[in-house]
Structures are given as C-alpha cells and as structure tokens.
Design a protein around this motif. Structure first.
Motif, PDB file in Angstrom:
ATOM      1  N   TYR A  17     -28.637  36.678 -23.240  1.00  0.00           N
ATOM      2  CA  TYR A  17     -28.344  37.069 -21.949  1.00  0.00           C
ATOM      3  C   TYR A  17     -27.291  35.948 -21.311  1.00  0.00           C
ATOM      4  O   TYR A  17     -27.543  35.005 -21.592  1.00  0.00           O
ATOM      5  CB  TYR A  17     -29.642  37.343 -21.148  1.00  0.00           C
ATOM      6  N   LYS A  18     -26.467  36.339 -20.398  1.00  0.00           N
ATOM      7  CA  LYS A  18     -25.717  35.182 -19.644  1.00  0.00           C
ATOM      8  C   LYS A  18     -26.490  34.127 -19.051  1.00  0.00           C
ATOM      9  O   LYS A  18     -26.122  33.062 -19.333  1.00  0.00           O
ATOM     10  CB  LYS A  18     -24.767  36.241 -18.599  1.00  0.00           C
ATOM     11  N   SER A  19     -27.280  34.481 -18.176  1.00  0.00           N
ATOM     12  CA  SER A  19     -28.320  33.391 -17.579  1.00  0.00           C
ATOM     13  C   SER A  19     -29.399  34.377 -16.749  1.00  0.00           C
ATOM     14  O   SER A  19     -29.451  35.524 -16.883  1.00  0.00           O
ATOM     15  CB  SER A  19     -27.315  32.840 -16.588  1.00  0.00           C
ATOM     16  N   LYS A  70     -28.166  40.038 -17.134  1.00  0.00           N
ATOM     17  CA  LYS A  70     -27.140  40.820 -17.954  1.00  0.00           C
ATOM     18  C   LYS A  70     -27.057  40.525 -19.158  1.00  0.00           C
ATOM     19  O   LYS A  70     -26.866  39.313 -19.564  1.00  0.00           O
ATOM     20  CB  LYS A  70     -25.816  40.719 -16.945  1.00  0.00           C
ATOM     21  N   GLU A 118     -25.325  39.620 -22.838  1.00  0.00           N
ATOM     22  CA  GLU A 118     -23.986  39.270 -23.351  1.00  0.00           C
ATOM     23  C   GLU A 118     -23.873  39.646 -24.463  1.00  0.00           C
ATOM     24  O   GLU A 118     -22.626  40.164 -24.931  1.00  0.00           O
ATOM     25  CB  GLU A 118     -24.258  37.721 -23.306  1.00  0.00           C
ATOM     26  N   GLU A 158     -19.024  42.215 -18.577  1.00  0.00           N
ATOM     27  CA  GLU A 158     -19.932  41.704 -17.688  1.00  0.00           C
ATOM     28  C   GLU A 158     -20.828  42.752 -16.625  1.00  0.00           C
ATOM     29  O   GLU A 158     -21.716  42.364 -16.149  1.00  0.00           O
ATOM     30  CB  GLU A 158     -18.629  41.170 -16.590  1.00  0.00           C
TER      31      GLU A 158
END
Length: 129
Positions: free
Chosen positions: A11-13, A24, A26, A49
């Motif tokens: 995940y992005k963060s 979200k 990645e 994104e």
C-alpha cells in the motif's frame, strides 16, 4: 494436491492506521503453485493513484523457486502470531501478506484488521479485498 497461493499487497501508506479513508494499493504480487507443486504462476500488478489497475505482468517460476518459496511459507508458520483487530503495521512496510493452501489461510499478516495469524479462517483474505 491443493495449490498454494501467496498474495502480497503493498500500500502507498496508512496501513494499520485508523481513519475514514482506507489505504490505497500501490502494487500486488500473487504467486500460485500448479497442482503438481513443480511450477508457479507469478502475477505482478501495479495500481494507479486512484486504485485502478495500471499494468499487469505474468511470468512462470521454476521448480527451484517454488521449493524456496514453500520453504519460506513453512518458516512463516513457525513465527509466533498476534491476532487482534486494530494491530498496527509493526514492520512499517504498508504490506499485507496472505498465504493460502486451497481455501485455508495458512499464515497472514494483515495490520489494521486482523493482525497476524497462523491457520486462520479463509474470511481473512476477503476482509482485505
């Protein structure tokens, strides 16, 4: 022999952090062994994104790679696990890992929802998707 399926989602963060907006994705890697256990299909997916699939690549893993991955799964199953809702991402890598044999979850690291578990129910994966 049931196929073994290993899913890693990066995940992005924000994994394991409470809030209104979920993390979200990645990228994702899914390794699925053939029923004979000698080869595996590897699918790598990247996400935009907005969370939509951007690209997907498929490849094959050799029998040596399959043996190595399955040995790592055995090692994961030996790690003491904590299973509690809301557990933080203790590794800070924003990654979920789920290992299944057939429909049985052999091992999972799912910060934010289920923590870590070994031999947990098949519903763990559904909660992450």
């Amino acid at each position: 022999m049931d196929e073994t399926n290993i899913t890693l989602v990066k995940y992005k963060s924000g994994l394991g952090v409470p809030g209104i907006m979920g993390p979200k994705p990645e990228s994702a890697v899914e390794i699925t062994t053939a029923p004979d256990g000698k080869t595996a299909k590897v699918v790598k997916t990247k996400f935009e994104e907005n969370g939509r699939e951007e690209s997907k690549k498929e490849s094959q893993m050799t029998s040596e790679g399959v043996v190595s991955v399955l040995a790592q799964v055995e090692n994961l199953q030996k790690i003491p696990m904590q299973s509690a809702p809301g557990i933080p991402d203790v590794f800070g890598k924003n990654t979920v890992v789920i290992v299944r044999k057939g429909k049985e979850v052999l091992w999972a690291y799912t910060p934010g929802s289920g923590g870590c578990c070994s031999g947990c129910g098949a519903h763990e994966e559904e909660e992450q998707q």
